[in-house]
Design a protein around this motif. Structure first.
Motif, PDB file in Angstrom:
ATOM      1  N   GLN A   1      13.761   2.594  -7.816  1.00  7.37           N
ATOM      2  CA  GLN A   1      13.284   1.423  -7.065  1.00  7.37           C
ATOM      3  C   GLN A   1      13.725   1.517  -5.599  1.00  7.37           C
ATOM      4  OE1 GLN A   1      11.606  -1.734  -8.414  1.00  7.37           O
ATOM      5  NE2 GLN A   1      11.122  -1.659  -6.257  1.00  7.37           N
ATOM      6  N   LEU A   2      14.950   1.910  -5.362  1.00  3.72           N
ATOM      7  CA  LEU A   2      15.450   2.067  -3.999  1.00  3.72           C
ATOM      8  C   LEU A   2      14.674   3.157  -3.254  1.00  3.72           C
ATOM      9  CD1 LEU A   2      17.489   1.439  -1.748  1.00  3.72           C
ATOM     10  CD2 LEU A   2      19.028   3.098  -2.832  1.00  3.72           C
ATOM     11  N   ASP A   3      14.477   4.297  -3.892  1.00  2.42           N
ATOM     12  CA  ASP A   3      13.726   5.389  -3.273  1.00  2.42           C
ATOM     13  C   ASP A   3      12.307   4.946  -2.926  1.00  2.42           C
ATOM     14  OD1 ASP A   3      15.958   6.983  -3.554  1.00  2.42           O
ATOM     15  OD2 ASP A   3      15.071   8.310  -5.067  1.00  2.42           O
ATOM     16  N   TYR A   4      11.649   4.291  -3.877  1.00  2.59           N
ATOM     17  CA  TYR A   4      10.285   3.820  -3.643  1.00  2.59           C
ATOM     18  C   TYR A   4      10.240   2.864  -2.452  1.00  2.59           C
ATOM     19  CZ  TYR A   4       5.933   1.278  -4.034  1.00  2.59           C
ATOM     20  OH  TYR A   4       4.726   0.696  -3.742  1.00  2.59           O
ATOM     21  N   ASN A   5      11.169   1.912  -2.419  1.00  8.84           N
ATOM     22  CA  ASN A   5      11.191   0.932  -1.327  1.00  8.84           C
ATOM     23  C   ASN A   5      11.465   1.594   0.023  1.00  8.84           C
ATOM     24  OD1 ASN A   5      10.557  -1.256  -2.955  1.00  8.84           O
ATOM     25  ND2 ASN A   5      12.687  -1.750  -3.364  1.00  8.84           N
ATOM     26  N   LEU A   6      12.360   2.571   0.041  1.00  4.54           N
ATOM     27  CA  LEU A   6      12.631   3.292   1.294  1.00  4.54           C
ATOM     28  C   LEU A   6      11.382   4.021   1.778  1.00  4.54           C
ATOM     29  CD1 LEU A   6      16.203   4.701   0.594  1.00  4.54           C
ATOM     30  CD2 LEU A   6      15.569   3.091   2.403  1.00  4.54           C
ATOM     31  N   ILE A   7      10.708   4.701   0.872  1.00  3.35           N
ATOM     32  CA  ILE A   7       9.482   5.415   1.240  1.00  3.35           C
ATOM     33  C   ILE A   7       8.426   4.429   1.728  1.00  3.35           C
ATOM     34  CG2 ILE A   7       7.540   6.765   0.331  1.00  3.35           C
ATOM     35  CD1 ILE A   7       9.669   8.104  -1.565  1.00  3.35           C
ATOM     36  N   ARG A   8       8.255   3.359   1.013  1.00  3.14           N
ATOM     37  CA  ARG A   8       7.254   2.341   1.376  1.00  3.14           C
ATOM     38  C   ARG A   8       7.529   1.770   2.764  1.00  3.14           C
ATOM     39  NH1 ARG A   8       4.020  -1.827  -1.560  1.00  3.14           N
ATOM     40  NH2 ARG A   8       3.707  -3.446  -0.017  1.00  3.14           N
ATOM     41  N   ASN A   9       8.783   1.461   3.039  1.00  3.25           N
ATOM     42  CA  ASN A   9       9.131   0.877   4.335  1.00  3.25           C
ATOM     43  C   ASN A   9       9.118   1.903   5.469  1.00  3.25           C
ATOM     44  OD1 ASN A   9       9.467  -1.832   3.512  1.00  3.25           O
ATOM     45  ND2 ASN A   9      11.433  -1.306   2.623  1.00  3.25           N
ATOM     46  N   ALA A  10       9.288   3.168   5.137  1.00  4.83           N
ATOM     47  CA  ALA A  10       9.306   4.210   6.160  1.00  4.83           C
ATOM     48  C   ALA A  10       7.910   4.697   6.536  1.00  4.83           C
ATOM     49  CB  ALA A  10      10.135   5.394   5.669  1.00  4.83           C
ATOM     50  N   MET A  11       6.971   4.537   5.637  1.00  4.47           N
ATOM     51  CA  MET A  11       5.625   5.071   5.846  1.00  4.47           C
ATOM     52  C   MET A  11       4.899   4.282   6.937  1.00  4.47           C
ATOM     53  SD  MET A  11       3.829   7.525   4.444  1.00  4.47           S
ATOM     54  CE  MET A  11       4.568   7.686   2.831  1.00  4.47           C
TER      55      MET A  11
ATOM     56  N   SER B   1       1.708   1.675  -6.018  1.00  2.00           N
ATOM     57  CA  SER B   1       2.582   0.544  -6.340  1.00  2.00           C
ATOM     58  C   SER B   1       3.802   1.116  -7.069  1.00  2.00           C
ATOM     59  CB  SER B   1       1.851  -0.449  -7.239  1.00  2.00           C
ATOM     60  OG  SER B   1       1.588   0.153  -8.502  1.00  2.00           O
ATOM     61  N   TYR B   2       4.844   0.331  -7.196  1.00  2.00           N
ATOM     62  CA  TYR B   2       6.027   0.821  -7.908  1.00  2.00           C
ATOM     63  C   TYR B   2       5.703   1.187  -9.367  1.00  2.00           C
ATOM     64  CZ  TYR B   2      10.676   1.188  -9.913  1.00  2.00           C
ATOM     65  OH  TYR B   2      11.781   1.643 -10.581  1.00  2.00           O
TER      66      TYR B   2
ATOM     67  N   ARG C   1      -3.271   3.569   3.885  1.00  2.00           N
ATOM     68  CA  ARG C   1      -3.439   2.157   3.558  1.00  2.00           C
ATOM     69  C   ARG C   1      -2.283   1.710   2.670  1.00  2.00           C
ATOM     70  NH1 ARG C   1      -8.176   1.426   0.332  1.00  2.00           N
ATOM     71  NH2 ARG C   1      -7.949   3.614  -0.202  1.00  2.00           N
ATOM     72  N   ASP C   2      -1.842   0.526   2.857  1.00  2.00           N
ATOM     73  CA  ASP C   2      -0.754  -0.031   2.064  1.00  2.00           C
ATOM     74  C   ASP C   2      -1.292  -0.556   0.739  1.00  2.00           C
ATOM     75  OD1 ASP C   2       1.994  -0.836   1.814  1.00  2.00           O
ATOM     76  OD2 ASP C   2       1.350  -2.887   2.136  1.00  2.00           O
ATOM     77  N   THR C   3      -0.435  -0.661  -0.259  1.00  2.00           N
ATOM     78  CA  THR C   3      -0.845  -1.131  -1.576  1.00  2.00           C
ATOM     79  C   THR C   3      -1.324  -2.580  -1.535  1.00  2.00           C
ATOM     80  OG1 THR C   3       1.437  -1.748  -2.045  1.00  2.00           O
ATOM     81  CG2 THR C   3       0.687   0.382  -2.859  1.00  2.00           C
TER      82      THR C   3
END
Length: 112
Positions: free
Chosen positions: A90-100, A75-76, A106-108
């Motif tokens: 936050q931007l980096d985390y969201n980019l990684i999350r959306n790219a994975m 999670s963030y 498994r997603d969070t």
């Protein structure tokens, strides 16, 4: 390779080039997914483009394992706890999350 010219450290540039050469000769479906690189990985893309996040690289956030806990995406708050807050975290985390790709880990939001 996207962003290679942005790496100022000759050591990290060599490491990155070696890793790319290794990944080219390795089947992306073999081996431990946690050891796969996050950046310049054709299987981890956002809007059909590979990721290259220089602030993550500077913080040594380089592999899938660096953003996962027990085969699930952090999670963030967990990401910040492990890597610390930084500009664009936050931007980096969201980019990684959306790219994975969801079939990689498994997603969070999924129940454990």
């Amino acid at each position: 390779m996207k962003g290679l010219n942005e790496i100022t450290s000759s050591f990290w540039k060599e490491v990155t080039e070696a890793r790319i050469k290794h990944d080219v000769h390795t089947n992306p479906n073999q081996g431990n997914i946690m050891l796969k690189t996050l950046f310049n990985n054709k299987n981890i893309t956002y809007k059909k483009s590979v990721l290259f996040l220089s602030q993550c690289i500077e913080r040594k956030i380089l592999y899938v394992r660096d953003v996962c806990i027990s085969n699930r995406l952090m999670s963030y708050p967990e990401y910040i706890e492990k890597h610390g807050y930084y500009p664009n975290s936050q931007l980096d985390y969201n980019l990684i999350r959306n790219a994975m790709p969801r079939d990689m880990i498994r997603d969070t939001l999924q129940p454990t």
